[in-house]
Design an enzyme around this catalytic site. Structure first.
Site, PDB file in Angstrom:
ATOM      1  N   LEU A   1       0.870  -1.168   0.000  1.00  0.00           N
ATOM      2  CA  LEU A   1       0.000   0.000   0.000  1.00  0.00           C
ATOM      3  C   LEU A   1       0.909   1.221   0.000  1.00  0.00           C
ATOM      4  O   LEU A   1       1.926   1.235   0.697  1.00  0.00           O
ATOM      5  CB  LEU A   1      -0.911   0.025   1.240  1.00  0.00           C
ATOM      6  CG  LEU A   1      -1.946  -1.100   1.354  1.00  0.00           C
ATOM      7  CD1 LEU A   1      -2.698  -0.985   2.675  1.00  0.00           C
ATOM      8  CD2 LEU A   1      -2.928  -1.075   0.188  1.00  0.00           C
ATOM      9  N   ASP A   2       0.554   2.249  -0.755  1.00  0.00           N
ATOM     10  CA  ASP A   2       1.446   3.400  -0.817  1.00  0.00           C
ATOM     11  C   ASP A   2       1.372   4.237   0.459  1.00  0.00           C
ATOM     12  O   ASP A   2       0.549   3.997   1.344  1.00  0.00           O
ATOM     13  CB  ASP A   2       1.203   4.237  -2.084  1.00  0.00           C
ATOM     14  CG  ASP A   2      -0.147   4.920  -2.118  1.00  0.00           C
ATOM     15  OD1 ASP A   2      -0.621   5.368  -1.054  1.00  0.00           O
ATOM     16  OD2 ASP A   2      -0.735   5.027  -3.205  1.00  0.00           O
ATOM     17  N   PHE A   3       2.237   5.224   0.544  1.00  0.00           N
ATOM     18  CA  PHE A   3       2.430   6.028   1.745  1.00  0.00           C
ATOM     19  C   PHE A   3       1.120   6.641   2.253  1.00  0.00           C
ATOM     20  O   PHE A   3       0.866   6.699   3.462  1.00  0.00           O
ATOM     21  CB  PHE A   3       3.444   7.140   1.429  1.00  0.00           C
ATOM     22  CG  PHE A   3       3.859   7.970   2.605  1.00  0.00           C
ATOM     23  CD1 PHE A   3       4.725   7.474   3.566  1.00  0.00           C
ATOM     24  CD2 PHE A   3       3.395   9.272   2.745  1.00  0.00           C
ATOM     25  CE1 PHE A   3       5.123   8.248   4.657  1.00  0.00           C
ATOM     26  CE2 PHE A   3       3.788  10.061   3.819  1.00  0.00           C
ATOM     27  CZ  PHE A   3       4.653   9.545   4.777  1.00  0.00           C
ATOM     28  N   ASN A   4       0.270   7.076   1.332  1.00  0.00           N
ATOM     29  CA  ASN A   4      -0.968   7.773   1.701  1.00  0.00           C
ATOM     30  C   ASN A   4      -2.193   6.872   1.714  1.00  0.00           C
ATOM     31  O   ASN A   4      -3.324   7.376   1.782  1.00  0.00           O
ATOM     32  CB  ASN A   4      -1.206   8.961   0.753  1.00  0.00           C
ATOM     33  CG  ASN A   4      -0.165  10.049   0.923  1.00  0.00           C
ATOM     34  OD1 ASN A   4       0.143  10.439   2.042  1.00  0.00           O
ATOM     35  ND2 ASN A   4       0.397  10.520  -0.185  1.00  0.00           N
ATOM     36  N   THR A   5      -2.000   5.563   1.630  1.00  0.00           N
ATOM     37  CA  THR A   5      -3.106   4.615   1.666  1.00  0.00           C
ATOM     38  C   THR A   5      -3.057   3.827   2.965  1.00  0.00           C
ATOM     39  O   THR A   5      -1.989   3.404   3.407  1.00  0.00           O
ATOM     40  CB  THR A   5      -3.039   3.643   0.473  1.00  0.00           C
ATOM     41  OG1 THR A   5      -3.095   4.390  -0.743  1.00  0.00           O
ATOM     42  CG2 THR A   5      -4.202   2.659   0.498  1.00  0.00           C
TER      43      THR A   5
END
Length: 288
Positions: free
Chosen positions: A112-116
């Site tokens: 999952l990316d940094f903002n997810t």
């Protein structure tokens, strides 16, 4: 060996992958590179081993079967953590909160990316991780997303039919509206692949902005209500067997948990139900 008799033991690369040292393909390369020995002799690709064999990987002995049972962790990732083991910028990683393993390593099932935020699975079995991520397993991932912008039926139809992105055609298999007002609306959407930033890119291809994104389901696995942001919970053997079936693998038929393991698991679950989330504590201490 008589005709119809199966060879004794199990393929070495499969044993290494199950011990959490990497995927089966990675272990095949390690064997070919001479990094693995069996009973003091450099191993050969395709070699079969049994519980009686002494296996060493990079000079370290592989744990016995009982120590290397398959384990799976469900983690509720907060925004602001990266899915790498180390970050040159010093940002927190998803591995910082996970329990330590005596042997092997935790392998992330996708990223999952940094903002997810939301559901992440970790396992010490390279084989299970690889199968859960492989497109041939056709496992759906469900996300809750907040969209800023106008979303109409035509847009949803395009997203369900297929949109050409830079890495090929992608689409949602389901989109369900979940409230909101004006230009800020919530949707549940499902994808069948794990491409990089796929959900964000699909929505952004339609000229709208994703302001919040959380994964809420991976196959049949949901985040339990008592596992708050920044917390993890370990799956029981029967839950892992169900996950194996989802991945198209046979049930592992693992040994029952020892009394000590059972007590540890139960103690951790009781603790989850009582404690505030780690993300909340960190936010307060940092003055956020």
């Amino acid at each position: 060996m008589s005709e119809g008799t199966s060879p004794a033991g199990e393929k070495l690369q499969k044993v290494l992958a199950r011990a959490g040292l990497g995927s089966r393909r990675e272990m095949e390369r390690a064997i070919e590179a001479g990094r693995v020995t069996v009973n003091g002799t450099v191993a050969e690709l395709g070699e079969r081993v049994t519980e009686e064999d002494r296996i060493e990987f990079d000079g370290r002995r592989l744990p016995v079967v009982e120590e290397s049972r398959c384990r799976v962790i469900l983690y509720n990732k907060p925004v602001g953590e990266i899915c790498s083991r180390h970050d040159p910028e010093g940002r927190p990683t998803v591995y910082d909160r996970l329990p330590r393993l005596k042997t092997g390593r935790w392998i992330s099932v996708g990223r999952l990316d940094f903002n997810t935020s939301g559901l992440l699975l970790f396992t010490n079995s390279g084989e299970l991780a690889n199968r859960l991520m492989h497109p041939s397993s056709v496992i759906d991932r469900e996300y809750l997303v907040r969209i800023q912008g106008e979303v109409d039926d035509e847009m949803k139809k395009r997203l369900l039919t297929g949109v050409l992105l830079e890495d090929g055609v992608a689409r949602f298999t389901d989109i369900v509206e979940s409230g909101g007002e004006g230009r800020n609306r919530w949707f549940y959407c499902v994808v069948m692949e794990g491409r990089n930033r796929e959900v964000r890119r699909l929505w952004e291809s339609q000229g709208v902005r994703v302001s919040r994104l959380k994964r809420v389901r991976y196959g049949s696995v949901f985040i339990p209500s008592h596992v708050r942001v920044g917390q993890w919970i370990e799956m029981e053997p029967r839950e892992i067997d169900d996950l194996c079936l989802t991945a198209g693998l046979p049930k592992l038929g693992q040994r029952p948990l020892t009394p000590v393991e059972r007590q540890s698991l139960q103690r951790q679950r009781r603790k989850l139900r009582k404690s505030p989330s780690p993300a909340s504590r960190r936010g307060k201490s940092s003055g956020k």
